[in-house]
Design a protein around this motif. Structure first.
Motif, PDB file in Angstrom:
ATOM      1  N   ILE A 167       5.333  -9.002   8.003  1.00 43.04           N
ATOM      2  CA  ILE A 167       5.840  -7.698   7.559  1.00 43.04           C
ATOM      3  C   ILE A 167       6.668  -7.852   6.290  1.00 43.04           C
ATOM      4  O   ILE A 167       6.601  -7.023   5.384  1.00 43.04           O
ATOM      5  N   GLU A 168       7.419  -8.930   6.179  1.00 36.54           N
ATOM      6  CA  GLU A 168       8.206  -9.185   4.966  1.00 36.54           C
ATOM      7  C   GLU A 168       7.308  -9.524   3.784  1.00 36.54           C
ATOM      8  O   GLU A 168       7.577  -9.163   2.644  1.00 36.54           O
ATOM      9  N   ALA A 171       4.089  -8.538   3.342  1.00 39.43           N
ATOM     10  CA  ALA A 171       3.151  -7.467   2.989  1.00 39.43           C
ATOM     11  C   ALA A 171       3.539  -6.696   1.729  1.00 39.43           C
ATOM     12  O   ALA A 171       2.706  -6.541   0.829  1.00 39.43           O
ATOM     13  N   PRO A 172       4.771  -6.192   1.587  1.00 43.31           N
ATOM     14  CA  PRO A 172       5.082  -5.424   0.368  1.00 43.31           C
ATOM     15  C   PRO A 172       4.994  -6.261  -0.909  1.00 43.31           C
ATOM     16  O   PRO A 172       4.637  -5.750  -1.966  1.00 43.31           O
ATOM     17  N   LEU A 177       1.193  -6.381  -1.522  1.00 40.12           N
ATOM     18  CA  LEU A 177       0.531  -5.092  -1.717  1.00 40.12           C
ATOM     19  C   LEU A 177       0.660  -4.556  -3.134  1.00 40.12           C
ATOM     20  O   LEU A 177      -0.173  -3.760  -3.562  1.00 40.12           O
ATOM     21  N   LYS A 178       1.668  -4.986  -3.881  1.00 41.46           N
ATOM     22  CA  LYS A 178       1.771  -4.501  -5.256  1.00 41.46           C
ATOM     23  C   LYS A 178       0.615  -5.013  -6.121  1.00 41.46           C
ATOM     24  O   LYS A 178       0.378  -4.497  -7.198  1.00 41.46           O
ATOM     25  N   SER A 216      -1.609   2.959   4.319  1.00 42.62           N
ATOM     26  CA  SER A 216      -0.157   3.029   4.167  1.00 42.62           C
ATOM     27  C   SER A 216       0.473   1.749   4.712  1.00 42.62           C
ATOM     28  O   SER A 216      -0.180   0.969   5.425  1.00 42.62           O
ATOM     29  N   MET A 217       1.751   1.544   4.413  1.00 47.06           N
ATOM     30  CA  MET A 217       2.467   0.383   4.945  1.00 47.06           C
ATOM     31  C   MET A 217       2.471   0.443   6.470  1.00 47.06           C
ATOM     32  O   MET A 217       2.346  -0.590   7.144  1.00 47.06           O
ATOM     33  N   ILE A 230      -0.915  -0.765   7.703  1.00 44.00           N
ATOM     34  CA  ILE A 230      -1.025  -2.211   7.506  1.00 44.00           C
ATOM     35  C   ILE A 230      -0.196  -2.950   8.547  1.00 44.00           C
ATOM     36  O   ILE A 230      -0.609  -3.972   9.099  1.00 44.00           O
ATOM     37  N   THR A 231       0.982  -2.426   8.854  1.00 47.80           N
ATOM     38  CA  THR A 231       1.827  -3.029   9.884  1.00 47.80           C
ATOM     39  C   THR A 231       1.125  -2.992  11.237  1.00 47.80           C
ATOM     40  O   THR A 231       1.162  -3.967  11.993  1.00 47.80           O
TER      41      THR A 231
END
Length: 132
Positions: A53-54, A56-57, A60-61, A68-69, A72-73
């Motif tokens: 989860i940390e 992923a963002p 994702l950029k 959506s986040m 994905i989560t």
């Protein structure tokens, strides 16, 4: 030094894309790219849900997606609950379905429609990328 190496992003990208210095032809480059992707997959496979989860963002950029986040989560949670899938490696055109073309054999020739059908069958019909 010879042996297993841990590369940062730029090093991994350079290793996967290099074409010079006796590193092999395009097929060698394809194999190196597969090694990089497999190593990345194995690294993520060993992460906890919190680490994924940390991560992923940050990843994702660099990705264009309509997910959506939150979606994905949910996928990440499902992967951890049900197990990570194995990577399946293949390429199109598959072996023995192409030939070299040109005066100096500088490119490959293959049937684009057959390759597209093979890709469709692989994705939607779960048919392996091996030669029939």
């Amino acid at each position: 030094q010879a042996g297993v190496q841990t590369l940062n992003g730029i090093q991994a990208m350079s290793y996967g894309r290099i074409r010079k210095g006796g590193t092999g032809d395009d097929w060698g480059r394809v194999e190196r790219q597969a090694v990089v992707l497999e190593a990345m997959f194995q690294r993520v496979r060993g992460m906890s849900l919190a680490e994924i989860i940390e991560l992923a963002p940050k990843m994702l950029k660099y990705v264009t997606s309509d997910l959506s986040m939150f979606e994905i989560t949910k996928i990440a949670v499902g992967l951890l609950r049900h197990g990570m899938p194995e990577i399946d490696h293949g390429r199109i055109p598959v072996d023995r379905t192409w030939d070299y073309g040109g005066k100096n054999k500088q490119y490959i020739v293959f049937d684009l429609d057959k390759a597209a059908n093979r890709l469709h069958d692989y994705i939607y019909e779960d048919i392996p990328l091996s030669v029939s």
